[in-house]
Each structure stands twice: as structure tokens, then as C-alpha cells.
Design a protein around this motif. Structure first.
Motif, mmCIF file in Angstrom:
data_model
loop_
_atom_site.group_PDB
_atom_site.id
_atom_site.type_symbol
_atom_site.label_atom_id
_atom_site.label_comp_id
_atom_site.label_asym_id
_atom_site.label_seq_id
_atom_site.Cartn_x
_atom_site.Cartn_y
_atom_site.Cartn_z
ATOM 1 N N ASN A 96 0.828 -1.211 0.000
ATOM 2 C CA ASN A 96 0.000 0.000 0.000
ATOM 3 C C ASN A 96 0.858 1.256 0.000
ATOM 4 O O ASN A 96 0.519 2.254 -0.640
ATOM 5 C CB ASN A 96 -0.924 -0.004 1.217
ATOM 6 N N LEU A 97 1.975 1.220 0.733
ATOM 7 C CA LEU A 97 2.875 2.376 0.759
ATOM 8 C C LEU A 97 3.478 2.611 -0.622
ATOM 9 O O LEU A 97 3.540 3.755 -1.098
ATOM 10 C CB LEU A 97 3.978 2.150 1.793
ATOM 11 N N LEU A 98 3.916 1.551 -1.279
ATOM 12 C CA LEU A 98 4.463 1.680 -2.629
ATOM 13 C C LEU A 98 3.408 2.213 -3.593
ATOM 14 O O LEU A 98 3.715 2.965 -4.527
ATOM 15 C CB LEU A 98 4.972 0.322 -3.121
ATOM 16 N N ALA A 99 2.163 1.834 -3.342
ATOM 17 C CA ALA A 99 1.069 2.276 -4.219
ATOM 18 C C ALA A 99 0.893 3.785 -4.184
ATOM 19 O O ALA A 99 0.461 4.380 -5.182
ATOM 20 C CB ALA A 99 -0.232 1.582 -3.820
ATOM 21 N N PHE A 100 1.232 4.420 -3.044
ATOM 22 C CA PHE A 100 1.089 5.874 -2.964
ATOM 23 C C PHE A 100 1.964 6.565 -4.007
ATOM 24 O O PHE A 100 1.545 7.525 -4.659
ATOM 25 C CB PHE A 100 1.463 6.373 -1.565
ATOM 26 N N ALA A 101 3.210 6.093 -4.144
ATOM 27 C CA ALA A 101 4.125 6.702 -5.113
ATOM 28 C C ALA A 101 3.596 6.538 -6.529
ATOM 29 O O ALA A 101 3.649 7.475 -7.344
ATOM 30 C CB ALA A 101 5.514 6.084 -4.977
ATOM 31 N N ALA B 63 1.329 12.360 -23.781
ATOM 32 C CA ALA B 63 1.367 12.390 -22.317
ATOM 33 C C ALA B 63 1.185 10.984 -21.753
ATOM 34 O O ALA B 63 1.839 10.611 -20.772
ATOM 35 C CB ALA B 63 0.270 13.318 -21.784
ATOM 36 N N CYS B 64 0.317 10.192 -22.366
ATOM 37 C CA CYS B 64 0.099 8.817 -21.920
ATOM 38 C C CYS B 64 1.390 8.008 -22.039
ATOM 39 O O CYS B 64 1.780 7.309 -21.090
ATOM 40 C CB CYS B 64 -1.013 8.172 -22.742
ATOM 41 N N ARG B 65 2.057 8.119 -23.188
ATOM 42 C CA ARG B 65 3.305 7.379 -23.375
ATOM 43 C C ARG B 65 4.351 7.791 -22.352
ATOM 44 O O ARG B 65 5.043 6.947 -21.779
ATOM 45 C CB ARG B 65 3.845 7.619 -24.791
ATOM 46 N N ARG B 66 4.458 9.089 -22.124
ATOM 47 C CA ARG B 66 5.483 9.557 -21.191
ATOM 48 C C ARG B 66 5.179 9.116 -19.760
ATOM 49 O O ARG B 66 6.089 8.752 -18.999
ATOM 50 C CB ARG B 66 5.591 11.091 -21.256
ATOM 51 N N MET B 67 3.923 9.131 -19.388
ATOM 52 C CA MET B 67 3.569 8.710 -18.031
ATOM 53 C C MET B 67 3.790 7.209 -17.834
ATOM 54 O O MET B 67 4.166 6.771 -16.749
ATOM 55 C CB MET B 67 2.125 9.106 -17.722
ATOM 56 N N VAL B 68 3.578 6.424 -18.888
ATOM 57 C CA VAL B 68 3.885 4.998 -18.797
ATOM 58 C C VAL B 68 5.379 4.802 -18.559
ATOM 59 O O VAL B 68 5.791 3.960 -17.745
ATOM 60 C CB VAL B 68 3.428 4.257 -20.069
ATOM 61 N N GLU B 69 6.197 5.586 -19.258
ATOM 62 C CA GLU B 69 7.644 5.511 -19.035
ATOM 63 C C GLU B 69 7.998 5.874 -17.595
ATOM 64 O O GLU B 69 8.859 5.235 -16.979
ATOM 65 C CB GLU B 69 8.366 6.440 -20.018
ATOM 66 N N TRP B 70 7.318 6.885 -17.064
ATOM 67 C CA TRP B 70 7.526 7.256 -15.666
ATOM 68 C C TRP B 70 7.103 6.118 -14.744
ATOM 69 O O TRP B 70 7.786 5.804 -13.758
ATOM 70 C CB TRP B 70 6.722 8.518 -15.338
ATOM 71 N N GLY B 71 5.968 5.511 -15.029
ATOM 72 C CA GLY B 71 5.480 4.421 -14.193
ATOM 73 C C GLY B 71 6.455 3.261 -14.149
ATOM 74 O O GLY B 71 6.718 2.690 -13.077
ATOM 75 N N ILE B 72 6.996 2.902 -15.314
ATOM 76 C CA ILE B 72 7.965 1.806 -15.366
ATOM 77 C C ILE B 72 9.225 2.177 -14.583
ATOM 78 O O ILE B 72 9.735 1.367 -13.789
ATOM 79 C CB ILE B 72 8.311 1.469 -16.822
ATOM 80 N N ALA B 73 9.733 3.399 -14.806
ATOM 81 C CA ALA B 73 10.965 3.823 -14.138
ATOM 82 C C ALA B 73 10.806 3.854 -12.624
ATOM 83 O O ALA B 73 11.657 3.341 -11.877
ATOM 84 C CB ALA B 73 11.383 5.198 -14.658
ATOM 85 N N GLY C 132 8.595 2.229 -10.923
ATOM 86 C CA GLY C 132 8.417 0.848 -10.491
ATOM 87 C C GLY C 132 9.729 0.112 -10.333
ATOM 88 O O GLY C 132 9.922 -0.650 -9.380
ATOM 89 N N VAL C 133 10.650 0.323 -11.268
ATOM 90 C CA VAL C 133 11.974 -0.314 -11.174
ATOM 91 C C VAL C 133 12.709 0.171 -9.928
ATOM 92 O O VAL C 133 13.290 -0.627 -9.176
ATOM 93 C CB VAL C 133 12.802 -0.022 -12.442
ATOM 94 N N VAL C 134 12.673 1.479 -9.697
ATOM 95 C CA VAL C 134 13.350 2.042 -8.517
ATOM 96 C C VAL C 134 12.746 1.472 -7.224
ATOM 97 O O VAL C 134 13.475 1.065 -6.310
ATOM 98 C CB VAL C 134 13.251 3.582 -8.523
ATOM 99 N N LEU C 135 11.430 1.425 -7.161
ATOM 100 C CA LEU C 135 10.777 0.888 -5.967
ATOM 101 C C LEU C 135 11.113 -0.583 -5.768
ATOM 102 O O LEU C 135 11.339 -1.038 -4.632
ATOM 103 C CB LEU C 135 9.259 1.064 -6.071
ATOM 104 N N GLY C 136 11.151 -1.342 -6.867
ATOM 105 C CA GLY C 136 11.498 -2.754 -6.764
ATOM 106 C C GLY C 136 12.896 -2.965 -6.227
ATOM 107 O O GLY C 136 13.119 -3.839 -5.366
ATOM 108 N N VAL C 137 13.847 -2.189 -6.717
ATOM 109 C CA VAL C 137 15.228 -2.290 -6.226
ATOM 110 C C VAL C 137 15.297 -1.934 -4.744
ATOM 111 O O VAL C 137 15.984 -2.599 -3.952
ATOM 112 C CB VAL C 137 16.156 -1.379 -7.053
ATOM 113 N N VAL D 43 7.042 -9.227 -4.801
ATOM 114 C CA VAL D 43 6.519 -7.855 -4.784
ATOM 115 C C VAL D 43 7.469 -6.923 -5.513
ATOM 116 O O VAL D 43 7.038 -6.057 -6.298
ATOM 117 C CB VAL D 43 6.300 -7.389 -3.333
ATOM 118 N N ALA D 44 8.763 -7.080 -5.267
ATOM 119 C CA ALA D 44 9.760 -6.217 -5.914
ATOM 120 C C ALA D 44 9.731 -6.377 -7.431
ATOM 121 O O ALA D 44 9.750 -5.393 -8.182
ATOM 122 C CB ALA D 44 11.151 -6.533 -5.372
#
Length: 445
Positions: free
Chosen positions: A281-286, A313-323, A325-330, A360-361
Motif C-alpha cells: 500500500n505504501l508503494l502504491a502511494f508513489a 502524455a500517456c506514453r510519457r507517463m507509462v515511461e515514468w510508471g515503469i521507471a 516501479g523499477v526504482v521501488l522494486g530495487v 513484490v519487488a
């Protein structure tokens, strides 16, 4: 020739600025919200175990009551942002006022139901005889603040639609500080016990609602928007919110099923599941902060008739979401050894949680895509599709999750099933985004 690549880079920079400007304050406001409950828990916890148990039951009921109406924020954000994109600020605020009136009506309905049925609702949790009186007291007082809480949701949606996420952050911070001070003063200074905690929270929530209303009313006066309740507008707001309500209820059903399955795995597994779910849930906030930015930005672009801007804007936000997500996983992988001891010293719980945390990561980049596309489609007003996709996900997730105790694999298998659920959500949302059917321009969908 040498200047040709500059346009897409400039476009990305513009989208990056918009995303950061909206997402960072939104993240702060999202994090501030659960601090209300943490403050109440810390203060009431020193009164005794029975009081704390009563708070836990009442809070679960209250949070469920409020969370199912989160569509007040989501639907209002999308509707207001479209009007903003179309350049019609009076209509944008008028649209938002319909959401506020709907919030007041729904809040009054919840109060009317919850007050007389509080003992029965508390009893559904199997609350002990010692804790039940405290739960009933806290619930009956705190439910009086639900209309204010729903107004806060709707007003937050207005400001997000107006591309303003800083004001909700400031209000959330002030509300958190006020809530803490009132709780401490009323619980210990005035000697009101758990009732003082409930009254402190209600007063803080009403204060937050009053601040939001003052901001909205000032905007309405400035732009000449009507503040009177409009039956057609309220009805339209409710109709827009129904699909999002179905989506939210389906998601909560998934989380409840996952918790029920974890409980069947054993005490160590359910304890580990609770820790992991708190982190999830905490990760979901970000990630949700980017989704909130998506709601506001996409709604504005579509309202302005800029389909290319919406797609970019959709494409760029998806790129942000992936990036992100990777940082949070690490971060999850690196902090596992330090994170778990904060919650438990039981080696069995740690052993159950460690491999599940790896799952989860690994799933965080998927979650990043899901949250972003969810926000994009909400911003586009594509609620019916979101409802259908979530119901389908629930239908697939349920039998698979229920098989986990029989097939084995423990908590790791359960969280692998949760990742399967997120993957299915990603596929349904990605297919919709690729189809372009969500792109409907104009001040209204």
C-alpha cells in the motif's frame, strides 16, 4: 536537419514538468492521509489494549465506508479537467460543485445508516465484550465526520482537475497537525478517552472540508459559477461514479480474498502477509501520485481536443510508471533485511515474508504501468471499461487464489497470484490504451 530531434525532447520535458508538478504534491497528500489513523492509533494505544482493539474495528469500518466513495475524487477530477481544457472555468467549477453536493448527500446517507446500526456493525467483526463498547463509541462519533471526509474527496477532485495538487497537500499537512494536537488534548488533557480521539478527528476533518469549501467558493465567485444544487448535475456525477464504484469494490474484494487465503495458510503467513500488504500500500502511494497527475493532464488535453498531446502524455507517463516501479522494486530488495525487523522478531514470519517480498519487488514495474494507465483512463472518463476490466480480473483471480492452500507454495505462491492479477490488469488496460477508444474529445464525454 540538426534541430529536428529537439521537438520530441521539448515535448518530453514539458510532460515531465507537468507530471512532477502534479505528482510530487499529490504524493505528499496521499502519504499524509494514513498518518491520521497512525496518530489516533499511537494516542489511543496508551489508553489500553481494549481501547486500541476497539479503535482497530471502528477504523476498519470507517475506512471501508470512505474508500468505496473515492470515485468522488476520481470522477470529479476527470470532469473538471475536461472543462479546464475546453477553457470553460465557470463550467468546471459548476461541475465540481455537483460532486460536492453529491458528497453531502452520500455522507448524510452513511450517517443515517451507521448511527443506529453501530452495535451490529461492530458485532460483525466478532469484537470482544471488552473492546466492543469502545468500538461503538468511536464509530458513532467518527461517523459524524464522514460527510466532511466525502466533501474533502470531491473538493480534492476539483482542485486536481484545475491542475492544483499543492493546495490539497497544504490542507492535508495542516489537518494532520491539527488532528494530532486535538487528539492529545481531548484524550489526555480533557480526559475524554477514546471519545476524545474521535471528536478530535471529526473536528479536524470538518476544518479541512471548510478550507476546501472556502477555496472552491472563492473560485466560484471569481468566475461567476453557480453554487446551487442542480439535480441533473448531481445525477450525472452519480452516474459517472457508478462504474468507478464497481471498480473499487472489485479491487477491495481481491484484497479481502487475498487476506482470507493468507489466514488459511497459518499464523506466520497471515502476519507476514499483513506486513507485505502494508508495504504494498505504501508503494502504491508513489505510483498513485503519477496516476493522479495522469487524470488531470489527460482530462485537460481531451477537453482541449488535443489528441496528439493526450497520446504523448500517456506514453510519457507509462515511461515514468515503469521507471518508478523499477526504482521501488530495487529499494524493496535492498531494504528487506532492515525492513522486516521493524515489524517482527519472529523468524517464522520473516522466513515467510522474505521470498514473497522478492515477488513484490519484481512486480513493481508492472504495477507502475497499471497505476498510470488506470489514471489515464480515469482522466478520459472511461469508467465503464475500467469497471468491466476489474470485474473480469476479480473473476480470474478468485479461483486461482483459492487454490493456493491446496496446491502449496505458501505466501510466495499467494503473492505470485497477486502479481498475476496485476499482470491481467496491465493487459486489459494496455489493450484499451492501444485501441484509442478512450480518446473522446470535448468538454464532456
Amino acid at each position: 536537419m540538426t534541430q529536428a530531434p529537439a521537438r520530441p525532447r521539448a515535448g518530453r520535458r514539458q510532460h515531465d514538468r507537468e507530471i512532477v508538478t502534479l505528482a510530487v504534491p499529490a504524493f505528499g497528500a496521499l502519504v499524509a492521509e494514513p498518518l491520521f489513523l497512525m496518530t489516533d492509533t499511537a494516542i489511543v494505544g496508551h489508553l489500553g489494549t481494549a481501547q486500541l482493539a476497539g479503535l482497530g474495528v471502528a477504523s476498519a469500518l470507517l475506512m471501508t465506508s470512505v474508500s468505496i466513495f473515492v470515485f468522488l475524487a476520481y470522477a470529479t477530477t476527470a470532469a473538471v479537467a475536461r472543462r479546464v481544457g475546453a477553457g470553460d472555468l465557470p463550467a468546471a467549477i459548476r461541475q465540481g460543485m455537483d460532486g460536492i453536493w453529491l458528497a453531502l448527500l452520500l455522507g448524510a446517507g452513511v450517517v443515517a445508516v451507521a448511527l443506529p446500526t453501530a452495535p451490529h456493525l461492530v458485532g460483525l467483526f466478532g469484537t470482544s465484550d471488552a473492546a466492543a463498547p469502545y468500538a461503538i463509541t468511536y464509530l458513532r462519533i467518527s461517523v459524524l465526520g464522514i460527510p466532511a471526509m466525502l466533501v474533502v474527496l470531491a473538493a480534492t477532485g476539483i482542485l486536481r482537475g484545475l491542475q492544483d495538487t499543492k493546495t490539497p497537500l497544504y490542507v492535508a499537512i495542516i489537518g494532520f497537525v491539527t488532528n494530532g494536537a486535538l487528539n492529545a488534548g481531548l484524550v489526555y488533557g480533557a480526559g475524554l478517552g477514546i471519545a476524545g480521539s474521535a471528536w478530535g478527528t471529526v473536528i479536524a476533518q470538518c476544518g479541512m472540508a471548510a478550507v476546501y469549501l472556502a477555496v472552491v467558493l472563492r473560485g466560484a465567485r471569481k468566475h461567476g459559477a453557480s453554487l446551487r444544487p442542480d439535480a441533473a448535475g448531481i445525477r450525472a456525477s452519480a452516474q459517472a461514479g457508478v462504474p468507478l464504484l464497481v471498480r473499487t469494490l472489485s479491487l477491495r474484494a481481491i484484497l479481502m480474498i487475498a487476506t482470507a487465503v493468507a489466514a488459511r495458510l497459518g499464523d506466520a503467513d497471515i502476519a507476514a502477509h499483513q506486513i507485505i500488504l502494508s508495504l504494498w500500500n505504501l508503494l502504491a502511494f508513489a505510483l498513485d501520485a503519477i496516476a493522479i497527475a495522469g487524470q488531470a493532464i489527460i482530462g485537460r488535453y481531451l477537453g482541449a481536443g488535443d489528441t496528439q498531446g493526450a497520446r504523448a502524455a500517456c506514453r510519457r507517463m507509462v515511461e515514468w510508471g515503469i521507471a518508478v516501479g523499477v526504482v521501488l522494486g530495487v529499494l524493496v530488495v535492498l531494504t528487506r533485511p532492515a525492513f522486516l525487523p521493524l515489524f517482527t522478531s519472529d523468524s517464522a514470519v520473516k522466513d515467510a515474508a522474505l521470498p514473497a517480498l522478492v515477488i513484490v519487488a519484481l512486480s513493481q514495474p508492472i504495477s507502475g504501468i497499471v497505476f498510470v494507465l488506470d489514471g489515464v483512463l480515469m482522466g478520459a472518463g472511461d469508467g465503464p471499461y475500467l469497471a468491466w476490466a476489474m470485474v473480469l480480473t476479480l473473476a480470474v483471480f478468485t479461483p486461482v487464489a483459492l487454490l493456493v492452500p491446496a496446491l502449496g507454495g505458501g505466501l510466495t505462491a499467494l503473492w505470485a497470484t497477486m502479481t498475476l492479477m496485476m499482470t491481467m490488469r496491465m493487459l486489459t488496460l494496455w489493450l484499451r490504451s492501444r485501441s484509442g477508444r478512450w480518446i473522446v474529445t470535448g468538454a464532456t464525454r
